[in-house]
Enzyme design. Sequence first.
Site, PDB file in Angstrom:
ATOM      1  N   ARG A   1      41.070 -23.883 -28.511  1.00  0.00           N
ATOM      2  CA  ARG A   1      41.207 -25.261 -28.970  1.00  0.00           C
ATOM      3  C   ARG A   1      41.305 -25.344 -30.501  1.00  0.00           C
ATOM      4  O   ARG A   1      41.904 -26.259 -31.033  1.00  0.00           O
ATOM      5  CB  ARG A   1      40.011 -26.101 -28.503  1.00  0.00           C
ATOM      6  CG  ARG A   1      39.947 -26.312 -26.993  1.00  0.00           C
ATOM      7  CD  ARG A   1      40.888 -27.427 -26.580  1.00  0.00           C
ATOM      8  NE  ARG A   1      40.835 -27.687 -25.160  1.00  0.00           N
ATOM      9  CZ  ARG A   1      40.343 -28.807 -24.631  1.00  0.00           C
ATOM     10  NH1 ARG A   1      39.841 -29.749 -25.389  1.00  0.00           N
ATOM     11  NH2 ARG A   1      40.376 -28.987 -23.341  1.00  0.00           N
TER      12      ARG A   1
ATOM     13  N   ASP B   1      34.404 -44.290 -26.942  1.00  0.00           N
ATOM     14  CA  ASP B   1      34.596 -42.841 -26.805  1.00  0.00           C
ATOM     15  C   ASP B   1      34.389 -42.227 -28.188  1.00  0.00           C
ATOM     16  O   ASP B   1      34.342 -42.931 -29.206  1.00  0.00           O
ATOM     17  CB  ASP B   1      35.991 -42.516 -26.268  1.00  0.00           C
ATOM     18  CG  ASP B   1      36.055 -41.139 -25.598  1.00  0.00           C
ATOM     19  OD1 ASP B   1      35.960 -41.073 -24.358  1.00  0.00           O
ATOM     20  OD2 ASP B   1      36.181 -40.130 -26.329  1.00  0.00           O
TER      21      ASP B   1
HETATM   22  C1  LIG Z   1      36.160 -36.377 -18.666  1.00  0.00           C
HETATM   23  S1  LIG Z   1      36.275 -37.787 -19.698  1.00  0.00           S
HETATM   24  C2  LIG Z   1      35.667 -39.047 -18.619  1.00  0.00           C
HETATM   25  C3  LIG Z   1      36.424 -40.348 -18.745  1.00  0.00           C
HETATM   26  C4  LIG Z   1      36.017 -41.442 -17.745  1.00  0.00           C
HETATM   27  N1  LIG Z   1      34.655 -41.880 -17.970  1.00  0.00           N
HETATM   28  C5  LIG Z   1      36.193 -40.973 -16.330  1.00  0.00           C
HETATM   29  O1  LIG Z   1      35.214 -40.702 -15.633  1.00  0.00           O
HETATM   30  O2  LIG Z   1      37.343 -40.870 -15.879  1.00  0.00           O
HETATM   31  C6  LIG Z   1      34.921 -37.511 -20.823  1.00  0.00           C
HETATM   32  C7  LIG Z   1      35.022 -38.317 -22.102  1.00  0.00           C
HETATM   33  O3  LIG Z   1      33.770 -38.230 -22.787  1.00  0.00           O
HETATM   34  C8  LIG Z   1      34.019 -38.282 -24.168  1.00  0.00           C
HETATM   35  N2  LIG Z   1      32.831 -37.783 -24.892  1.00  0.00           N
HETATM   36  C9  LIG Z   1      32.368 -36.520 -24.977  1.00  0.00           C
HETATM   37  N3  LIG Z   1      31.264 -36.467 -25.734  1.00  0.00           N
HETATM   38  C10 LIG Z   1      31.013 -37.729 -26.142  1.00  0.00           C
HETATM   39  C11 LIG Z   1      30.012 -38.317 -26.972  1.00  0.00           C
HETATM   40  N4  LIG Z   1      29.038 -37.598 -27.533  1.00  0.00           N
HETATM   41  N5  LIG Z   1      30.069 -39.650 -27.189  1.00  0.00           N
HETATM   42  C12 LIG Z   1      31.060 -40.395 -26.644  1.00  0.00           C
HETATM   43  N6  LIG Z   1      32.030 -39.903 -25.853  1.00  0.00           N
HETATM   44  C13 LIG Z   1      32.010 -38.577 -25.607  1.00  0.00           C
HETATM   45  C14 LIG Z   1      35.267 -37.427 -24.333  1.00  0.00           C
HETATM   46  O4  LIG Z   1      35.968 -37.694 -25.526  1.00  0.00           O
HETATM   47  C15 LIG Z   1      36.062 -37.794 -23.073  1.00  0.00           C
HETATM   48  O5  LIG Z   1      37.042 -38.770 -23.331  1.00  0.00           O
END
Ligand SMILES: C[S@@+](CC[C@H](N)C(=O)[O-])C[C@H]1O[C@@H](n2cnc3c(N)ncnc32)[C@H](O)[C@@H]1O
Length: 285
Positions: A41, A153
């Site tokens: 990445r 996010d």
């Molecule tokens: C797999 S996606 C899930 C999206 C949606 N909630 C779903 O279930 O389809 C995980 C998301 O968590 C966000 N994320 C990861 N760490 C985070 C943090 N510390 N604070 C806010 N968002 C975070 C990532 O950027 C990503 O967009």
Amino acid sequence: MDPLQAKQQMTLAEFRSLRDFIYAKSGIFFNESKQYFLENRLSKRLGELGLRTYGDYLSLLQGSQGPAELKRLFVEITTNETSFWRNPPQIEAFQNIVLPEAAKLARERGQTRLRIWSAACSSGEEPYTLAMICHELRDTALRGFTVEILATDISEKVLAQAQDGVYNAYTLRNLTPEQLQRHFLTLGRDLFQVKPDLQRYTAFRNFNLVDYGGYRTLGSFDVIFCRNVLIYFDEAVKGQVLKGFHAQLHPHAYLLVGHSESIHAFNTGFELLHFSKAMGYRKRA
Ligand SMILES: C[S@@+](CC[C@H](N)C(=O)[O-])C[C@H]1O[C@@H](n2cnc3c(N)ncnc32)[C@H](O)[C@@H]1O
């Protein structure tokens, strides 16, 4: 610089320092099997910045350019997989049970505003799914309410996509033709944009779930969706995040997590709810 240089291997010491930094800033914990994931990445970013080693990259992150680069780091290291109508049994439970019940409780409290938080909303598919449901229920269960869906996010890239609300046909495959026609404008043969009617339910903003002091600034919620992000956190971070959610939920308000995510070990303040083929939690009063 020679791009081949940027592809040089991350040493175990570099991996551990970077891993600890990422954990402190985002709560995302990479165990040692994820060294290659991080290398893959980040190697391109090293090349773009003209840096030779991952140690140099960490120094940059810790220096005066750190805050700006941190935003880029979050874009690179997050997994943003999502979809419309993800985990349909849970979405159906939201539509048929959670939302009407949350509205009933809100009405009893004298609220005219119903607030839903999509915490870790990725590119917007989750909050727009919720918005479609709220729109459907506006004259029935939600009569008299203004609904606000706060969608947050940590990745600026997915937030910008969510704000645009532009999706291709494949991404919209789980919608019925009626839903597509009702809620999306056709921009091109394979491109559709969320209509303003739906967009007005949502507010997007950057919020880092490890900003524990910041939860209070978001206000109180009737429902929190936090799906498929707790899996990236360790027990300590999960515990803190759940404490934050608990504090921002009204009494008896709802928390919905991903189907593979259990908050069993931390659920002192929540009761487990069994829906048909899905689960949820409710704040104990
Ligand atoms: C797999 S996606 C899930 C999206 C949606 N909630 C779903 O279930 O389809 C995980 C998301 O968590 C966000 N994320 C990861 N760490 C985070 C943090 N510390 N604070 C806010 N968002 C975070 C990532 O950027 C990503 O967009």
